[in-house]
Design a protein around this motif. Structure first.
Motif, mmCIF file in Angstrom:
data_model
loop_
_atom_site.group_PDB
_atom_site.id
_atom_site.type_symbol
_atom_site.label_atom_id
_atom_site.label_comp_id
_atom_site.label_asym_id
_atom_site.label_seq_id
_atom_site.Cartn_x
_atom_site.Cartn_y
_atom_site.Cartn_z
ATOM 1 N N SER A 1 -2.457 2.149 -4.429
ATOM 2 C CA SER A 1 -2.947 3.523 -3.755
ATOM 3 C C SER A 1 -4.333 3.648 -3.550
ATOM 4 O O SER A 1 -5.033 3.181 -4.262
ATOM 5 N N ILE A 2 -4.863 4.037 -2.330
ATOM 6 C CA ILE A 2 -6.663 4.393 -2.125
ATOM 7 C C ILE A 2 -6.794 5.555 -2.728
ATOM 8 O O ILE A 2 -7.908 6.059 -2.684
ATOM 9 N N GLY A 3 -5.847 6.379 -3.249
ATOM 10 C CA GLY A 3 -6.175 7.822 -3.651
ATOM 11 C C GLY A 3 -5.110 8.807 -3.364
ATOM 12 O O GLY A 3 -4.031 8.591 -2.823
ATOM 13 N N ASP A 4 -5.299 10.061 -4.017
ATOM 14 C CA ASP A 4 -3.983 11.004 -4.065
ATOM 15 C C ASP A 4 -3.957 11.780 -2.872
ATOM 16 O O ASP A 4 -4.260 13.037 -3.009
ATOM 17 N N TYR A 5 -3.687 11.268 -1.757
ATOM 18 C CA TYR A 5 -3.408 11.725 -0.404
ATOM 19 C C TYR A 5 -2.408 10.971 0.328
ATOM 20 O O TYR A 5 -2.190 9.831 -0.132
ATOM 21 N N VAL A 6 -1.770 11.469 1.502
ATOM 22 C CA VAL A 6 -0.782 10.730 2.193
ATOM 23 C C VAL A 6 -1.427 10.276 3.446
ATOM 24 O O VAL A 6 -1.665 11.426 4.244
ATOM 25 N N LEU A 7 -1.529 8.985 3.682
ATOM 26 C CA LEU A 7 -1.704 8.531 5.067
ATOM 27 C C LEU A 7 -0.578 8.310 6.000
ATOM 28 O O LEU A 7 0.494 8.257 5.447
ATOM 29 N N THR A 8 -0.688 8.308 7.099
ATOM 30 C CA THR A 8 0.326 7.862 8.001
ATOM 31 C C THR A 8 1.144 6.676 7.971
ATOM 32 O O THR A 8 2.031 6.289 8.580
ATOM 33 N N LEU B 1 0.794 -1.126 -0.098
ATOM 34 C CA LEU B 1 0.082 -0.051 0.095
ATOM 35 C C LEU B 1 1.134 1.256 0.033
ATOM 36 O O LEU B 1 1.680 1.366 0.750
ATOM 37 N N THR B 2 0.646 2.133 -1.066
ATOM 38 C CA THR B 2 1.634 3.115 -1.254
ATOM 39 C C THR B 2 1.072 4.328 -2.058
ATOM 40 O O THR B 2 0.050 3.815 -2.945
ATOM 41 N N PRO B 3 1.031 5.659 -1.728
ATOM 42 C CA PRO B 3 0.486 6.516 -2.564
ATOM 43 C C PRO B 3 0.974 6.580 -4.013
ATOM 44 O O PRO B 3 0.524 7.004 -4.848
HETATM 45 N N1 ADE Z 1 0.000 4.903 2.648
HETATM 46 C C1 ADE Z 1 0.286 6.175 2.521
HETATM 47 N N2 ADE Z 1 -0.695 6.695 1.785
HETATM 48 C C2 ADE Z 1 -1.294 5.920 1.004
HETATM 49 C C3 ADE Z 1 -2.408 6.022 0.109
HETATM 50 N N3 ADE Z 1 -3.126 7.183 -0.236
HETATM 51 N N4 ADE Z 1 -2.749 4.843 -0.511
HETATM 52 C C4 ADE Z 1 -2.122 3.608 0.078
HETATM 53 N N5 ADE Z 1 -1.348 3.440 0.826
HETATM 54 C C5 ADE Z 1 -0.858 4.636 1.541
#
Ligand code: ADE
Length: 242
Positions: A134-141, A89-91
């Protein structure tokens, strides 16, 4: 369907997925959830799993070895003939959508890798990851919430998870159309009436009304989807779409 989740926060995944529909599917053993705590595979007596980035810069990087050892701990338990896909999982990944959910639901076993801090040492990603999502164009922790989103969307497509198999198909995004509006009792709420046609008992008219609602909604709320929906010439004309 069997999911393995490699994470530093296994309780977050377990608590997030052990409720409601997915929780019931786990109880019924239609889906199986195995969380693996990457910290258990630390090679350090303080259970450290991160270190400073080579080349400098802010934040810490998750080390390759604990991640690789955590992966190997499950690689031995998976089906011998087929290596499961490993989803990181990564942006930076492909943006998750319903058609990727369908594709993943066809697998028997999936491995999810959740990162934290400033990322994971690239070498272990090169070695084990098959899919970046990625689950969308934003950054999670961290990747945990993203993994839960993907697991939820995939699980509801696994036969037996929803009580009625029809609804998984009819709902939003089937044929690229959004769902029509729904109403239940009472017939009037705060002066707002349920559309007359739904009380008529005329099934064909109800179907037509619902379809037009779906099409109109998609055209106004998600115009990007309507081009991929299969509309009849008559429907296109009614909406002024051609
Ligand atoms: N890890 C941090 N941000 C993410 C995102 N937007 N989608 C998937 N993994 C993430």
């Amino acid at each position: 369907m069997k999911y393995h989740v490699l994470t530093l926060f296994p309780e977050m995944i377990e608590q997030g997925l052990n409720t409601s529909i997915i929780g019931r599917a786990i109880e019924k053993e239609i889906i199986e959830l195995n969380t693996v705590d990457i910290r258990d595979y630390s090679v350090n007596k303080h259970k450290k799993v991160d270190d400073y980035p080579y080349g400098g810069g802010a934040g810490m990087v998750m080390q390759a070895e604990p991640v690789y050892r955590a992966y190997q701990s499950i690689a031995g338990t998976t089906q011998k003939d087929k290596k499961p896909r490993v989803v990181f999982l990564t942006p930076q990944g492909r943006v998750f959508n319903q058609s990727i959910a369908k594709e993943l639901a066809a697998e028997e076993e999936l491995i999810f890798l959740c990162g934290h801090y400033e990322g994971i040492d690239e070498r272990v990603l090169e070695m084990i990851v098959t899919d970046n999502l990625s689950i969308g164009d934003y950054v999670l922790t961290g990747g945990e919430l993203a993994a839960m989103v993907v697991i939820d969307a995939v699980s509801r497509l696994v036969p037996g998870v929803l009580n009625n198999d029809v609804s998984a198909e009819i709902e939003s995004f089937h044929d690229n159309l959004l769902e029509y509006p729904q109403y239940t009792r009472p017939e009037e709420f705060e002066g707002r009436k349920v559309p007359e046609v739904l009380l008529s008992g005329h099934h064909q008219k109800i179907e037509q009304w619902r379809r037009m609602q779906s099409i109109q909604r998609t055209a106004t709320r998600r115009p990007d989807l309507i081009k991929d929906a299969s509309l009849t010439e008559k429907e296109k004309k009614e909406l002024g779409l051609n």
